[in-house]
Design a protein around this motif. Structure first.
Motif, PDB file in Angstrom:
ATOM      1  N   GLU A   8       0.830  -1.202   0.000  1.00  0.00           N
ATOM      2  CA  GLU A   8       0.000   0.000   0.000  1.00  0.00           C
ATOM      3  C   GLU A   8       0.866   1.253   0.000  1.00  0.00           C
ATOM      4  O   GLU A   8       0.615   2.203  -0.758  1.00  0.00           O
ATOM      5  N   ASN A  48       0.095   6.820   6.275  1.00  0.00           N
ATOM      6  CA  ASN A  48      -0.087   7.048   4.835  1.00  0.00           C
ATOM      7  C   ASN A  48      -0.295   8.527   4.534  1.00  0.00           C
ATOM      8  O   ASN A  48       0.218   9.046   3.534  1.00  0.00           O
ATOM      9  N   ASN A  62      -4.665  -3.628  -3.183  1.00  0.00           N
ATOM     10  CA  ASN A  62      -3.383  -3.066  -2.770  1.00  0.00           C
ATOM     11  C   ASN A  62      -3.557  -1.746  -2.027  1.00  0.00           C
ATOM     12  O   ASN A  62      -2.589  -1.186  -1.514  1.00  0.00           O
ATOM     13  N   LEU A  63      -4.775  -1.226  -2.013  1.00  0.00           N
ATOM     14  CA  LEU A  63      -5.135  -0.040  -1.243  1.00  0.00           C
ATOM     15  C   LEU A  63      -6.396  -0.354  -0.450  1.00  0.00           C
ATOM     16  O   LEU A  63      -7.352  -0.925  -1.003  1.00  0.00           O
TER      17      LEU A  63
END
Length: 800
Positions: A184, A371, A426-427
């Motif tokens: 991510e 993030n 992936n996110l």
């Protein structure tokens, strides 16, 4: 299967098990008035009515959103994203409303058709962005450009990946499996390091700076950055497939992408060039080629999707292989630009954005805090790396700041990457939503910031005097002539012949040569980026033999040969949009240190001197040019006075002088012409009944000085006349101008921004061509019966 059916509410009455297989596929349209309307919602059990309702809702909200957002200068792209958020899961939830209406099969829910339209829109738009990219600007790359792009990408990627494992052990497994958390963060860093070419292309066009050095530099940097990103993406995709899927799939996908690139380079690109070379000049390209090109782009996108790449990648690659500009590029834009930009793109942006769920960001804020920090950190690192590298290569500080800001712009292709990563898990949805909000903020703030910091007009401001009046006696007269149509050549050439005569004897030392730059302006419909092409007169350009460019070069070459001792000529062609032509003219004038730009007025006359038509495009270009030109400007309204005179006959040139900077510049130009023995010069000064206070009116004193110098210089000349005429009010001025026009072949007048000495306000209200000023408009009037041509002069505008 029965359990899945029980979980899916049907909008229509109960059906038998025999009909289940049929109902697993949706119908396109309803039965109209024959439909069984047991409930109003039954109409949404058909694909077309449901799609129409979705599209109507989308565009109604887009219009309402932009009605408010446009007042604060927000781009329309932001309105699309804002509409997507309104239709997302936390408000109207259009997806949930549509999901159970269309089919009993959960894989064929009510959003399938809308998703298909959105994907088609993205494919078409990215393809057109690739077509519209100026390939000459893209590949006109120097060492500095490569270094800036490489440093921007590598520094950001390296710094971002250094934080990929930061506090990874504290990640919540309920938020995302620990093994996927680094992936991510890698996605976030990779997209932040990338500067995507289609996105920058769209931004530069939106800012209306594609023909500026800044715009071209941004495109070049984005090209290198995009290439690095493409290579990195392929490597990461290969490694990921090799580790987590299978080596066979990884090798298959890599081989397929290699084959696709080879097909584009050695089949599609040569075919497009063959279409370009074989299409008849001035005629539209065959529609078979247009639709074949579109189908090729769609097929390439299907190929990249099948082999686990972003679906828009194939369209971008094919678009870059198509020659920009006419005939193929123009035809593609004429056919699809309006539809794609105004219909498909808004739907695509809305569909991608409405998958966001802001509530997930709030609930998982602690989990995505790293993030969020990573996004901000890479943003600062990329700006710093770009800004620092620009300074190293000695770019101006202001442009370095702006360029660093532009390299951080995110747009529709970035949304595609985020959506693809989210679809492959992936996110997380929280991070995906935050990245959508991040793109929304960047797209809303960044263009406004760039517009505030960068004004393309600023570099045209005249701090250095570039006009004829202030030229030294032995200086060269540098003139830029602009030609839109073949009709413009003869008038400009006749004017240049009056200026380029070389006197005999010692007087030749008192003046330099006439350096003429002939610029052919071509309206461009198929490329966003203007192209300036220099032509070497020693070699033939690679064009068709009967083109207007060949004719222009031939005529001006003959003109130079006839006046080889006093004249030099260079040739250029500028392919540009109508609203950007004035930028190309100004840029070339700056580069060549031009003293005067001569342009046609746009008013066309028949060989008999009768009015035919006005070209509003040329008039619009002239109005913009007069507003921002870095030197003096002459607007020529040609009525073919040369047809009445023999080649060696006398040409009667008249100058109407009222006062002000423009009229003084007109006198300066007339003095250059007066050195030609074919020219008979008459200067008529219009005076009002009441003289101003000479001690307070500085312009009046300067005007007297200029006229006294003129009279002293040509006092003994036979072909020079000076006269004064008293006129009171607008009607007297109009009458005097019309009478004077009957005696001359060419009139030179100032545009008249400083007419304080005469009351011409009444005439100004009736002007047909305001860009020519009051006197110029009278001389270019439709009902004026004389064949006089008029050159309206405006002196270079400067900050006082």
């Amino acid at each position: 299967m029965n359990e899945s059916l029980a979980l899916t509410p049907a909008p229509w009455p109960a059906i038998s098990k025999v009909e289940v297989c049929y109902r697993a596929f949706f119908n396109i349209s309803s039965y109209g008035i024959l439909e069984n309307y047991e409930t109003p919602s039954v109409i949404f059990g058909y694909a077309l009515p449901l799609l129409e309702l979705q599209i109507i809702i989308i565009f109604v909200l887009i219009v309402l959103s932009h009605m408010f957002l446009r007042f604060i200068g927000v781009p329309q792209f932001v309105s699309y994203m804002f509409t997507g958020l309104l239709l997302g899961r936390h408000l109207f939830d259009l997806q949930d409303f549509s999901s159970h209406h269309l089919s009993l099969d959960v894989a064929l829910d009510g959003n399938i058709a809308l998703e298909g339209v959105a994907n088609l829109g993205l494919i078409m738009f990215t393809f057109l962005m690739g077509v519209k990219t100026n390939k000459r600007a893209v590949f006109h790359i120097g060492k500095g450009t490569v270094a800036i792009a490489v440093l921007s990408f590598v520094v950001t990627m390296t710094a971002g990946l250094a934080f990929r494992n930061f506090q990874l052990d504290k990640a919540d497994p309920l938020y995302m499996p620990l093994k996927l958390a680094p992936t991510e963060r890698t996605v976030i860093v990779s997209v932040q390091a990338l500067t995507l070419l289609p996105v920058i292309t769209h931004l530069v066009y939106e800012l209306k700076i594609p023909n500026s050095e800044l715009g071209r530099l941004a495109i070049s940097i984005a090209t290198i950055n995009d290439l690095l990103g493409f290579i990195t993406l392929q490597c990461v995709s290969y490694v990921a497939s090799y580790r987590y899927v299978s080596p066979r799939i990884a090798n298959r996908d890599a081989l397929a992408m290699t084959i696709l690139i080879l097909v584009i380079l050695f089949i599609i690109k040569p075919t497009a060039q063959w279409i370009f070379d074989t299409s008849p000049e001035g005629k539209p390209v065959r529609e078979l080629y247009v639709y074949g090109t579109i189908m090729t782009a769609i097929a390439a996108s299907i190929c990249t999707t099948y082999f686990h790449q972003v679906h828009v990648l194939g369209a971008i690659l094919v678009g870059m292989a198509i020659p920009d500009g006419p005939p193929l590029g123009s035809a593609l834009e004429a056919k699809f630009e309006g539809l794609v930009t105004n219909i498909f793109l808004p739907i695509s942006i809305v569909v991608m954005t409405m998958k966001a769920d802001i509530s997930k960001v709030l609930y998982a804020f602690d989990d995505i805090a790293i993030n969020i920090f990573l996004v901000g950190f890479t943003l600062v690192v990329k700006w710093t790396a770009t800004f620092g590298s620009c300074l190293i290569f000695k770019l101006p500080t202001n442009e370095s700041i702006i360029l660093a800001i532009m390299m951080n712009y995110k747009g529709f292709v970035d949304l595609c990457f985020f959506e693809g990563a989210a679809n492959h898990r992936n996110l997380s949805q929280a991070t995906h939503t935050f990245m959508i909000i991040y793109v929304l903020l960047i797209a809303g703030v960044l263009p406004t910031t760039v517009k505030a910091l960068y004004d393309p007009k600023r570099k045209y401001i005249g701090y250095v005097k570039r006009d004829i009046m202030h030229l030294k006696p032995n200086s060269d007269l540098k003139i830029l002539t602009c030609l839109h149509k073949p009709d413009n050549i003869s008038g400009v050439l006749s004017l240049l012949q009056l200026l380029s005569f070389t006197p005999d004897g010692e007087s030749n030392k008192d003046r330099g040569v006439i350096a003429v730059t002939a610029l052919h302006l071509v309206k461009l419909a198929g490329s966003s980026f203007p192209i300036l092409i220099p032509h070497d007169k020693r070699t033939k350009p690679q064009l068709h033999q009967n083109t207007y460019i060949q004719t222009m070069m031939l005529v001006f070459s003959e003109f130079q040969q006839e006046n080889s001792a006093s004249t030099t000529v260079s040739f250029f062609t500028a392919y540009s949009q109508e609203d950007l032509m004035d930028h190309d003219i100004c840029n070339l004038a700056l580069d060549h240190h031009t003293s005067m730009i001569i342009v046609p007025s746009g008013r066309k006359w028949s060989p008999d001197g009768l009015y035919e038509s006005d070209d509003n495009v040329i008039r619009s270009v002239n109005a913009s040019l007069l507003d921002r030109a870095p030197c003096s400007v002459g607007v020529l309204n040609d009525r073919s006075y040369r047809t009445k005179k023999k080649i060696n006959g006398t040409v009667n040139v008249g100058v109407i002088f009222i006062g002000g900077k423009d009229d003084r510049e007109a006198i300066s130009l007339a003095k250059w012409m007066r050195q030609n023995p074919r020219v008979s010069l008459t200067v008529i000064r219009f005076l009002s009944g009441q003289e101003p206070d000479k001690n307070k009116n500085w312009d009046y004193l300067v005007d007297n000085g200029v006229l006294n110098d003129l009279k002293e210089t040509y006092a003994s000349s036979e072909n020079f006349v000076y006269a004064e005429k008293i006129v009171n009010g607008g009607p007297a001025v109009a009458t005097a101008v019309r009478l004077a026009a009957e005696d001359y072949d060419l009139m030179i007048v100032g545009r008249g921004r400083d007419y304080d000495l005469l009351d011409v306000s009444g005439l100004a209200e009736w002007m047909e061509l305001p860009e020519l000023g009051v006197i110029g408009d009278l001389l270019a009037c439709k009902d004026l019966k004389t064949r006089v041509s008029v050159l309206v002069v405006q002196q270079q505008q400067q900050h006082e």
